[in-house]
Design a protein around this motif. Structure first.
Motif, short mmCIF file in Angstrom:
data_model
loop_
_atom_site.label_atom_id
_atom_site.label_comp_id
_atom_site.label_asym_id
_atom_site.label_seq_id
_atom_site.Cartn_x
_atom_site.Cartn_y
_atom_site.Cartn_z
N ARG A 172 1.68 -7.45 5.67
CA ARG A 172 2.59 -8.43 5.08
C ARG A 172 2.21 -9.83 5.53
NH1 ARG A 172 6.15 -4.40 6.64
NH2 ARG A 172 7.11 -3.27 4.89
N GLY A 173 2.51 -10.80 4.71
CA GLY A 173 2.21 -12.18 5.07
C GLY A 173 2.53 -13.11 3.92
N PRO A 174 2.30 -14.39 4.11
CA PRO A 174 2.57 -15.36 3.05
C PRO A 174 1.80 -14.99 1.78
CG PRO A 174 1.99 -16.48 5.10
CD PRO A 174 1.78 -15.01 5.33
N PHE A 175 2.33 -15.44 0.64
CA PHE A 175 1.67 -15.16 -0.63
C PHE A 175 0.43 -16.03 -0.82
CE2 PHE A 175 5.95 -13.55 -1.97
CZ PHE A 175 5.54 -12.30 -2.42
N ASP A 176 -0.55 -15.92 0.07
CA ASP A 176 -1.74 -16.75 -0.10
C ASP A 176 -3.02 -15.92 0.05
OD1 ASP A 176 -2.01 -16.33 2.63
OD2 ASP A 176 -1.12 -18.26 3.15
N THR A 177 -4.15 -16.54 -0.17
CA THR A 177 -5.41 -15.79 -0.13
C THR A 177 -5.70 -15.29 1.28
OG1 THR A 177 -6.62 -17.86 0.16
CG2 THR A 177 -6.48 -16.98 -2.09
N ALA A 178 -5.31 -16.04 2.29
CA ALA A 178 -5.60 -15.63 3.66
C ALA A 178 -4.95 -14.28 3.96
CB ALA A 178 -5.10 -16.68 4.65
N THR A 179 -3.75 -14.08 3.49
CA THR A 179 -3.06 -12.81 3.70
C THR A 179 -3.85 -11.67 3.07
OG1 THR A 179 -0.89 -13.85 3.79
CG2 THR A 179 -0.97 -11.51 3.22
N GLY A 180 -4.30 -11.89 1.85
CA GLY A 180 -5.07 -10.85 1.17
C GLY A 180 -6.41 -10.62 1.84
N LEU A 202 -10.27 -2.25 5.31
CA LEU A 202 -11.60 -1.72 5.05
C LEU A 202 -12.28 -1.22 6.32
CD1 LEU A 202 -12.93 -4.27 2.39
CD2 LEU A 202 -11.94 -2.00 2.03
N ARG A 203 -11.76 -1.68 7.45
CA ARG A 203 -12.36 -1.26 8.73
C ARG A 203 -11.78 0.06 9.23
NH1 ARG A 203 -11.67 -6.85 11.65
NH2 ARG A 203 -13.52 -7.98 10.92
N LEU A 204 -10.73 0.50 8.62
CA LEU A 204 -10.10 1.74 9.08
C LEU A 204 -11.06 2.91 8.95
CD1 LEU A 204 -6.52 1.42 7.50
CD2 LEU A 204 -7.16 1.15 9.90
N PRO A 205 -10.93 3.89 9.83
CA PRO A 205 -11.79 5.07 9.71
C PRO A 205 -11.64 5.74 8.34
CG PRO A 205 -10.01 5.39 11.33
CD PRO A 205 -10.03 3.95 10.99
N GLU A 206 -10.41 5.75 7.85
CA GLU A 206 -10.20 6.29 6.51
C GLU A 206 -9.56 5.20 5.65
OE1 GLU A 206 -9.05 10.77 5.23
OE2 GLU A 206 -7.41 9.53 5.96
N PRO A 207 -10.37 4.34 5.09
CA PRO A 207 -9.81 3.21 4.35
C PRO A 207 -9.15 3.66 3.05
CG PRO A 207 -12.20 3.25 4.11
CD PRO A 207 -11.85 4.33 5.09
N PRO A 208 -8.23 2.87 2.54
CA PRO A 208 -7.60 3.21 1.27
C PRO A 208 -8.59 3.11 0.11
CG PRO A 208 -7.00 1.00 1.92
CD PRO A 208 -7.76 1.59 3.08
N THR A 209 -8.31 3.82 -0.96
CA THR A 209 -9.15 3.70 -2.15
C THR A 209 -8.57 2.68 -3.12
OG1 THR A 209 -7.96 5.45 -3.33
CG2 THR A 209 -9.83 6.11 -1.95
N ALA A 210 -7.36 2.24 -2.84
CA ALA A 210 -6.74 1.23 -3.70
C ALA A 210 -5.82 0.35 -2.86
CB ALA A 210 -5.96 1.89 -4.82
N ILE A 211 -5.78 -0.92 -3.22
CA ILE A 211 -4.90 -1.87 -2.52
C ILE A 211 -4.04 -2.57 -3.56
CG2 ILE A 211 -4.79 -3.89 -1.05
CD1 ILE A 211 -7.59 -3.19 -0.02
N LEU A 212 -2.74 -2.44 -3.39
CA LEU A 212 -1.84 -3.16 -4.27
C LEU A 212 -1.37 -4.42 -3.57
CD1 LEU A 212 0.10 -1.41 -6.88
CD2 LEU A 212 0.86 -3.65 -6.09
N CYS A 213 -1.54 -5.56 -4.22
CA CYS A 213 -1.25 -6.84 -3.57
C CYS A 213 0.05 -7.44 -4.08
CB CYS A 213 -2.39 -7.82 -3.81
SG CYS A 213 -3.95 -7.25 -3.09
N GLY A 214 0.70 -8.18 -3.21
CA GLY A 214 2.00 -8.78 -3.51
C GLY A 214 1.96 -9.74 -4.68
#
Lengths: 331, 331
Positions: A214-222, A230-242
């Motif tokens: 979570r974070g401000p609605f700006d590019t830095a948050t995304g 993406l660094r997680l051992p099991e990264p997500p296959t999809a990202i839904l953004c605010g």
DNA sequence: CTCAGATGTGCATACGTATGCGATATACTA
DNA sequence: TAGTATATCGCATACGTATGCACATCTGAG
């Protein structure tokens, strides 16, 4: 120095009040007098003073639009429709960009003698709505609402869009779905997160804590959120953004990380900004009729100003998924 | 209904003028009286009326910023610095977005009782500057200037940036160089085109007519121009765009045409917008200190308002090339 | 020919604040 | 002690326009 209605009156051989009435086309005046006054006014280059008019009439016909962060690509798109709608109804738009939401801002809005205010960046704990209500200054919530103070509002209903997004993701085999949401003190962030979670729940999917940012609605948050996901051992296959701006940040992070979109990860935004559909971007996103929403907010406010006793109204605008290139099948 | 200085005066047991003086910290009043007035004001929730103040003092401490086309990514970036600079000097920013430049707009600006205006979207034949001058309403040109009416201005000097761009292009083997410039009735478009042509001339290169397109500073201009350039039997190896937004359109057109940037064609923008340096874009562009330019414009205007008799000043800001990924070697 | 009604315009005033100037009280000087 | 300077505040008014009300003129009917 400056030409006043008295100067016009003298030239036209009438009284000052007659000038006032003539230029506002008062039906009680004769056509001949009006014409004479108009001629005189034009000859002197007379322009009525809004300040004098405001003091005398008690109304400024000015409406404030309170924003933070105009550099955010989202906000500029609400200004033009707001401006047009207000002008068409005889009001003027006065833009206020404030980085904070506090007593000072409220006082500033009040002191300016506005007839009403459109609040576009309220947080759920904003103090401004409280002060405006205490002061009897009409306002309308646009996009975001606040808790505690009831008022007219024009907002997006993310339900349909999120349901379509969930279905589109599941259909393409996605199960590991992450969310990068807006600030927890905004109604939009909460509504969208809730709508997404419910939609996914219908498919038996939930979003685990380590898939949530979570974070401000700006590019830095995304950007930051995606980088970590993406660094997680099991990264997500999809990202839904605010929203789309957050999604742009996500696209940037993926590019920097050398991760292919949508080959390795799908990314979905919210707002359908013009930039989202640029050929070099083609972001899959959730759309709604932003212009109509702005116009509705303006209309609600004007109605509130002119008929203060009507019950409060909540205008809700449906959303839908727009599939472009950043949505693919789960790898 | 609304609390006025008279109500405060009554509660504090002083006269209305004393309230006015107390709240503005007039040194002639005793500390005790000031304190008593302040207490009373706070207790009643008194907020001074700008309208009354403006009518009485003849000044509003409001400064207008005249823009067209806020949806253009460029303009939002001048609002925040303008706002901050003006606030820091005790003025308020009032944004005016108008699609046209005509008598009506001028009258509107005048009627609002502004202390000054920043003109950010003047064309060389604008009528607004004429009317403002006639009216004695101070203004400053920002970015673009107008012919005929002399005034303070803060502008970019494209010379250095264009020279560096020309050299960078020539070094990389480019000889067939096209230009998609802004509207011929804007000083920025003319300045930049001239600077580019001169810079290229130093290397013995000229831009032939069929390599030149002109249009509004928007993505459509860049898109359409690039589309046509790429269809030529001998297309250019580089396209210099009037600004970044135009360049974004050019990138889009190249993408749609299946033309690689910078493999097949190099694209250069102007302004160095935040979007230009996004990892998914990385546009080569010409940069300058936009914030400083805005602040300077605000300062020049305030100086003009407070000391009307100083000679006009032209603040010119240097430019430089920022090389990112859209500049490559000629194929 | 008179009078009610309609029509057109002016007079007086209000809106909220700022400011020049005068009034009063206090302090200081000679 | 008288006179002058100083500190503190109120009075009167100005800013430009809008509006309730009164007034004047005109029309037409009886």
């Amino acid at each position: 120095m400056v030409v006043t209605s008295r100067d016009v009156a003298k030239l036209a051989g009438v009284s000052q009040p007659t000038v006032s009435r003539a230029l506002r086309d008062d039906p009680r005046l004769s056509a001949a007098t009006k014409e004479r006054v108009r001629k005189s006014a034009e000859r002197l280059g007379y322009v009525p003073s809004d300040v004098g008019r405001a003091l005398s009439s008690g109304r400024t016909r000015r409406i404030g639009l309170l924003l933070t962060d105009l550099e955010n690509q989202f906000y500029p798109h609400i200004i033009a429709p707001a401006h047009h709608q207000l002008e068409s109804r005889g009001y003027h738009l006065m833009l206020h960009t404030e980085s904070a939401d506090n007593e000072v801002v409220a006082e500033r809005l009040i002191s300016h003698g506005l007839d009403g205010v459109i609040l576009a960046t309220s947080t759920i704990d904003s103090v401004v709505p409280l002060r405006l209500r205490d002061r009897g200054l009409p306002f309308v919530y646009f996009n975001r609402t606040s808790l505690g103070v009831h008022a007219d509002s024009a907002v997006v209903d993310p339900t349909q869009g999120m349901e379509q997004a969930a279905e589109a993701l599941v259909d393409r085999g996605h199960r590991r779905i992450a969310g990068i949401f807006g600030p927890a003190n905004t109604s939009t962030a909460l509504d969208r997160e809730l709508a997404l979670r419910e939609a996914l729940a219908h498919h038996g999917i939930s979003i685990p804590g380590h898939y949530v940012h979570r974070g401000p609605f700006d590019t830095a948050t995304g950007y930051d959120g995606t980088q970590q996901l993406l660094r997680l051992p099991e990264p997500p296959t999809a990202i839904l953004c605010g929203n789309d701006v957050v999604a742009f940040g996500a696209l940037n992070a993926a590019r920097v990380a050398g991760v292919d979109v949508p080959g390795d990860v799908s990314i979905i935004g919210f707002d359908n900004l013009p930039t989202a559909s640029w050929p070099i971007i083609r972001l899959t996103t959730i759309a709604y009729d932003l212009d109509a929403m702005v116009r509705r907010a303006a209309d609600l406010l004007i109605q509130r100003i002119e008929k203060p006793d009507l019950p409060f109204e909540k205008a809700s605008f449906p959303s839908r998924l727009v599939v472009l290139d950043t949505l693919g099948t789960a790898s």
